[in-house]
Write a protein that holds these residues in place. Structure first.
Motif, PDB file in Angstrom:
ATOM      1  N   SER A  58       0.871  -1.176   0.000  1.00  0.00           N
ATOM      2  CA  SER A  58       0.000   0.000   0.000  1.00  0.00           C
ATOM      3  C   SER A  58       0.907   1.224   0.000  1.00  0.00           C
ATOM      4  O   SER A  58       2.124   1.115  -0.214  1.00  0.00           O
ATOM      5  N   LYS A 114      -3.387  -2.727  -2.018  1.00  0.00           N
ATOM      6  CA  LYS A 114      -4.543  -2.058  -1.413  1.00  0.00           C
ATOM      7  C   LYS A 114      -5.131  -1.073  -2.408  1.00  0.00           C
ATOM      8  O   LYS A 114      -4.424  -0.282  -3.026  1.00  0.00           O
ATOM      9  N   SER A 115      -6.465  -1.113  -2.530  1.00  0.00           N
ATOM     10  CA  SER A 115      -7.143  -0.186  -3.436  1.00  0.00           C
ATOM     11  C   SER A 115      -7.999   0.795  -2.650  1.00  0.00           C
ATOM     12  O   SER A 115      -7.665   1.973  -2.521  1.00  0.00           O
ATOM     13  N   ASP A 175      -6.404   4.271  -1.836  1.00  0.00           N
ATOM     14  CA  ASP A 175      -4.995   4.367  -1.474  1.00  0.00           C
ATOM     15  C   ASP A 175      -4.282   5.279  -2.473  1.00  0.00           C
ATOM     16  O   ASP A 175      -4.430   5.113  -3.691  1.00  0.00           O
ATOM     17  N   PHE A 203      -2.350   3.546  -5.247  1.00  0.00           N
ATOM     18  CA  PHE A 203      -2.988   2.404  -5.901  1.00  0.00           C
ATOM     19  C   PHE A 203      -2.761   2.379  -7.408  1.00  0.00           C
ATOM     20  O   PHE A 203      -2.351   1.356  -7.966  1.00  0.00           O
ATOM     21  N   VAL A 259      -5.856  -7.359  -5.748  1.00  0.00           N
ATOM     22  CA  VAL A 259      -6.280  -6.084  -5.166  1.00  0.00           C
ATOM     23  C   VAL A 259      -7.174  -6.371  -3.962  1.00  0.00           C
ATOM     24  O   VAL A 259      -8.008  -7.284  -4.004  1.00  0.00           O
TER      25      VAL A 259
END
Length: 299
Positions: A94, A122-123, A131, A134, A150
């Protein structure tokens, strides 16, 4: 007359001495009464302070090292041991990993002599947060040849439907990507287990209908045992978070194991979570969206 004055002065002097003596005696008596009270007061404060310190120590020890959320805290001295018997390794990232040097990560990153095969990114979080790294991480992971995944971080402050729709609006997975992941680690205190499970299933069903694959559930095993142990959740691939142990204590089936949060790899500053896949590289490819029938295993 003189004798009378002297007698009078002696009487006054004697009276003053008696008065002064009574005053000093009174003061001594007052001090004698207050000091024991002060001593008792201080003793009680010390006792209560000591008990409070013990309670705080026991709570902190449980929370950091024993309790079900203890895994979320960084290890004090690191963890340079890797689970034995597994060959497929990956990481999850992330914005906490900062800007990644993808050339170094692709060329030099090894875990226990094995290359990094997959990266889970991490989205989104809740129904309004994405994020900040991302887009860059999502693009580069596939560009550099990693199997890409994801995850969405569950929030108790937004509805399941709004979170699922927000995730789908920001994330566009392709064939060859891992199924979407739901990272769930907390249950609302004022919600029943049944209602909480219904919310989680709502998110899973919405996302499953979009991609045609069952999403992966990420959580620690004590949380799963406590809140997601209904048989319906066994149909979803499980990514277990279980740190600083030689083997998984969870008795059910699992696909991924996040075994440490203090990994070190070339191309990433600071620590990174390390994971293993419970199967072969071929099996991992078969898990991806599209469920490819003819998989070419890259060395």
């Amino acid at each position: 007359m003189t004798n009378t004055r002297q007698t009078t002065r002696r009487r006054k002097t004697s009276s003053r001495r008696r008065t002064s003596s009574r005053s000093r005696s009174s003061r001594r008596g007052s001090v004698g009464i207050r000091l024991p009270f002060l001593h008792i007061h201080l003793s009680r404060a010390a006792i209560f302070g000591g008990l409070a310190g013990i309670v705080v120590y026991v709570w902190a020890f449980y929370y950091f090292f024993v309790g079900p959320t203890g895994f979320r805290w960084r290890a004090l001295y690191g963890d340079d041991k890797y689970p034995e018997g597994y060959e497929v390794h990956g990481i999850d990232i992330s914005h906490y990993q900062g800007t990644i040097n993808w050339d170094r990560l692709r060329s030099n990153a090894m875990v226990d002599g094995c290359p990094i095969r997959f990266i889970i990114i991490k989205s989104t979080e809740g129904s309004s947060r994405i994020d900040p790294n991302f887009d860059e991480n999502f693009y580069q992971a596939r560009e550099y040849g990693f199997i890409r995944g994801v995850y969405h971080f569950w929030s108790n402050n937004s509805s399941a439907r709004s979170q699922a729709n927000y995730f789908l609006s920001k994330v566009h997975l392709l064939d060859g990507d891992l199924p979407p992941v739901l990272d769930v680690e907390h249950k609302p205190k004022n919600e029943s287990v049944e209602d909480f499970q219904t919310d989680i299933l709502t998110w899973l069903h919405i996302v499953e209908n979009k991609y045609g694959v069952k999403p992966i559930i990420y959580t620690y095993y004590k949380f799963k045992d406590a809140y997601l142990s209904a048989p319906v959740f066994d149909d979803y691939p499980y990514w277990i978070a279980h740190y600083y142990v030689d083997k998984v204590e969870y008795q059910g089936k699992w696909k991924f194991w996040q075994h440490t949060d203090v990994g070190k790899l070339p191309g990433i500053k600071g620590h990174v979570d390390l994971n293993i896949y419970n199967g072969s590289y071929y099996d991992l490819m078969r898990l991806t969206i599209g469920n490819q029938e003819n998989v070419v295993v890259a060395e």
